[in-house]
Write an enzyme that holds these catalytic residues in place. Structure first.
Site, PDB file in Angstrom:
ATOM      1  N   HIS A 139       0.874  -1.184   0.000  1.00 20.37           N
ATOM      2  CA  HIS A 139       0.000   0.000   0.000  1.00 20.37           C
ATOM      3  C   HIS A 139       0.909   1.232   0.000  1.00 20.37           C
ATOM      4  O   HIS A 139       2.011   1.182   0.548  1.00 20.37           O
ATOM      5  CB  HIS A 139      -0.841  -0.061   1.279  1.00 20.37           C
ATOM      6  CG  HIS A 139      -1.892   0.985   1.417  1.00 20.37           C
ATOM      7  ND1 HIS A 139      -1.609   2.273   1.785  1.00 20.37           N
ATOM      8  CD2 HIS A 139      -3.232   0.935   1.251  1.00 20.37           C
ATOM      9  CE1 HIS A 139      -2.729   2.970   1.848  1.00 20.37           C
ATOM     10  NE2 HIS A 139      -3.746   2.175   1.528  1.00 20.37           N
TER      11      HIS A 139
ATOM     12  N   ASP B  64       3.350  -4.178   8.221  1.00 16.76           N
ATOM     13  CA  ASP B  64       2.145  -3.369   8.046  1.00 16.76           C
ATOM     14  C   ASP B  64       0.966  -4.326   8.248  1.00 16.76           C
ATOM     15  O   ASP B  64       0.634  -5.122   7.363  1.00 16.76           O
ATOM     16  CB  ASP B  64       2.153  -2.763   6.635  1.00 16.76           C
ATOM     17  CG  ASP B  64       0.811  -2.145   6.264  1.00 16.76           C
ATOM     18  OD1 ASP B  64      -0.146  -2.243   7.055  1.00 16.76           O
ATOM     19  OD2 ASP B  64       0.722  -1.575   5.162  1.00 16.76           O
TER      20      ASP B  64
ATOM     21  N   GLN C  23      -4.345  -4.812   7.334  1.00 18.75           N
ATOM     22  CA  GLN C  23      -5.404  -5.727   6.900  1.00 18.75           C
ATOM     23  C   GLN C  23      -5.474  -6.989   7.752  1.00 18.75           C
ATOM     24  O   GLN C  23      -6.395  -7.796   7.592  1.00 18.75           O
ATOM     25  CB  GLN C  23      -5.187  -6.133   5.426  1.00 18.75           C
ATOM     26  CG  GLN C  23      -5.379  -5.002   4.437  1.00 18.75           C
ATOM     27  CD  GLN C  23      -6.803  -4.469   4.428  1.00 18.75           C
ATOM     28  OE1 GLN C  23      -7.765  -5.158   4.775  1.00 18.75           O
ATOM     29  NE2 GLN C  23      -6.959  -3.217   4.048  1.00 18.75           N
TER      30      GLN C  23
ATOM     31  N   CYS D 203      -4.768   2.409  -3.639  1.00 25.70           N
ATOM     32  CA  CYS D 203      -3.544   2.974  -3.034  1.00 25.70           C
ATOM     33  C   CYS D 203      -2.357   2.044  -3.225  1.00 25.70           C
ATOM     34  O   CYS D 203      -1.529   1.881  -2.320  1.00 25.70           O
ATOM     35  CB  CYS D 203      -3.729   3.285  -1.549  1.00 25.70           C
ATOM     36  SG  CYS D 203      -4.947   4.530  -1.238  1.00 25.70           S
TER      37      CYS D 203
HETATM   38  N1  PMP Z   1      -1.588  -0.635   4.671  1.00 24.36           N
HETATM   39  C1  PMP Z   1      -2.552  -1.388   4.159  1.00 24.36           C
HETATM   40  C2  PMP Z   1      -2.235  -2.791   3.714  1.00 24.36           C
HETATM   41  C3  PMP Z   1      -3.844  -0.875   4.054  1.00 24.36           C
HETATM   42  O1  PMP Z   1      -4.814  -1.626   3.540  1.00 24.36           O
HETATM   43  C4  PMP Z   1      -4.094   0.450   4.482  1.00 24.36           C
HETATM   44  C5  PMP Z   1      -5.478   1.065   4.366  1.00 24.36           C
HETATM   45  N2  PMP Z   1      -6.110   0.837   3.171  1.00 24.36           N
HETATM   46  C6  PMP Z   1      -3.044   1.177   5.018  1.00 24.36           C
HETATM   47  C7  PMP Z   1      -1.798   0.611   5.102  1.00 24.36           C
HETATM   48  C8  PMP Z   1      -3.229   2.585   5.526  1.00 24.36           C
HETATM   49  O2  PMP Z   1      -4.077   2.598   6.632  1.00 24.36           O
HETATM   50  P1  PMP Z   1      -4.598   3.985   7.244  1.00 24.36           P
HETATM   51  O3  PMP Z   1      -5.175   4.757   6.103  1.00 24.36           O
HETATM   52  O4  PMP Z   1      -5.626   3.562   8.228  1.00 24.36           O
HETATM   53  O5  PMP Z   1      -3.433   4.658   7.865  1.00 24.36           O
END
Ligand code: PMP
Length: 405
Positions: free
Chosen positions: A122, A199, A202, A363
């Site tokens: 992401h 990270d 998910q 993203c």
């Molecule tokens: N990493 C992953 C794998 C995600 O799916 C997301 C959110 N779509 C994020 C990071 C970012 O999370 P946040 O917008 O809550 O900071």
């Protein structure tokens, strides 16, 4: 039997109608809906306890501080961290990763060093490393994928050199649903004393996460993807790393003593919590963890897996569908394209049928470039979803195909 009706009655938003149709919410990977228990925890806080924390000596301030610190212990237990001081409250996964990229970069990365991420990341676990590496003239390397959307572990093992300083990989891909072999990655990186950041955005709503069993150095996640409010998240870090890293933001709470010419920083975890925190978010996060624990992570996982199998077999029956991410080890999230129909066009028609799916690059633009596609349609399910809702999705996809192909 999974108590689906009872669970659904606890999520008020699921009673919503859109375009005069019962609302089907399949965008859980973007954010989950909130149960009454979480909503009530937030209103209760404002109705009964609201005060700034760690500052006042008065009754409610002490009570709010206690509730805030108890919640830290609830989070510690949720991910089985060793100490509460290893739990830092942040705004979410993005801020947690930025904190590490900034602090770790300043302290440990210099010209010619290498950081490893993967092509499936992401933007939140991509751009902070990219920018830090550009600033520090370090090299960013990318673990490639196999056909089924899993990481190419052979390539990863060959990537580590004596210049590698950190590995940062998502536990679960938000586009492909792939559950990555974090333990294997960590064992391999640790053989060369390289720390690993996960990270977990998910993962926390789908798996039981045990940071000690994983031996993770850093683990990041967001409350809003696990039934808690937006604007609250966690950075877990091993004490030895958090002690070494410089603070990320300066201000109140992160200091022990301030003099005209220098400052002595506070101890962990406060060193990384500058300013008034999101106390309501912390209350909501605690309620969400209690909610998930009461339901049972095993039961949640079993129902989610049943939905994945059902949806995969139903969607595979649709002529012209291509699913991205086909490993057996994945969560209940399906990214797909139908023939050459643009995901936005299909998404519009599916929306008009009362179903919320996500369309676009999710993203993860570098991953789209790697897969050579403009984006996907993503349906992500969770434990309050039903097989009947998946049947409605199939009808909506057929309709989109009929109109656009
Ligand atoms: N990493 C992953 C794998 C995600 O799916 C997301 C959110 N779509 C994020 C990071 C970012 O999370 P946040 O917008 O809550 O900071």
């Amino acid at each position: 039997m999974f108590p689906i009706e009872k669970i659904r009655s606890e999520f008020p938003i699921l009673k919503t109608k859109v375009y005069n149709k019962p609302y089907v919410y399949f965008d859980n990977a973007a954010t989950t809906q909130k149960p009454m228990q979480v909503i009530r925890a937030i209103t209760d806080y404002y109705e009964k306890e609201n005060c700034n924390i760690h500052r006042g000596m008065h009754y409610l301030s002490v009570k709010a501080t206690e509730a805030y610190e108890e919640s830290r212990s609830v989070v510690r237990d949720f991910i089985n961290a060793d100490k509460s001081s290893e739990i830092i409250f942040t705004r979410g996964t993005t801020e947690s990763i930025n904190l590490v990229a900034d602090s770790f970069g300043k302290k440990f990365i210099s010209e010619g060093d290498e950081v490893i991420i993967s092509v499936m990341e992401h933007h939140s676990n991509f751009v902070p490393w990219q920018q830090m590496c550009l600033e520090r003239k370090a090299k960013l390397k990318f673990i490639p994928l196999l056909e089924d959307g899993s990481l190419d572990m052979k390539a990863f093992r060959e990537m580590i050199t004596e210049k590698t300083r950190l590995v940062a990989v998502s536990h679960i891909s938000n586009v492909l649903g792939t559950v990555n072999p974090m333990k294997e990655i960590i064992v391999h990186a640790h053989q060369s004393d390289i720390p690993v950041l996960i990270d977990g955005a998910q993962a926390v709503a789908h798996l039981t996460v045990d940071v000690q069993d994983l031996d993770a150095d850093f683990y990041c996640f967001s409350g809003h993807k696990m039934y808690a409010p937006m604007g609250i998240g966690i950075l877990y870090g091993k004490e030895k790393w958090l002690e070494e890293l410089p603070p990320y933001q300066m201000g109140g709470e992160m200091i022990k003593d301030v003099y005209f010419d220098h400052t002595v920083f506070n101890e962990l975890p406060f060193k990384f919590e500058a300013g008034t925190p999101n106390v309501e978010g912390v209350m909501g996060l605690r309620a969400a963890i209690n909610y998930m624990n009461d339901l049972g992570m095993d039961k949640i996982g079993a129902w989610q897996h049943e939905l994945l199998l059902y949806a995969t077999s139903k969607l595979n029956e649709i002529e012209g569908i291509k699913i991205f991410g086909t490993t057996a080890n994945k969560i209940c999230l399906i990214s797909f394209l139908i023939h050459n129909i643009h995901p936005y066009d299909a998404g519009l028609i599916i929306d008009k049928m009362g179903i919320a799916v996500r369309t676009g690059h999710h993203c993860a633009e570098p991953l789209m470039e790697y897969l050579n596609i403009p984006g996907t349609i993503r349906a992500s399910f969770t434990f309050y979803n039903t097989k009947e809702e998946i049947d409605r999705l199939v009808v909506a996809i057929e309709k989109a195909k009929e109109m656009l192909f």
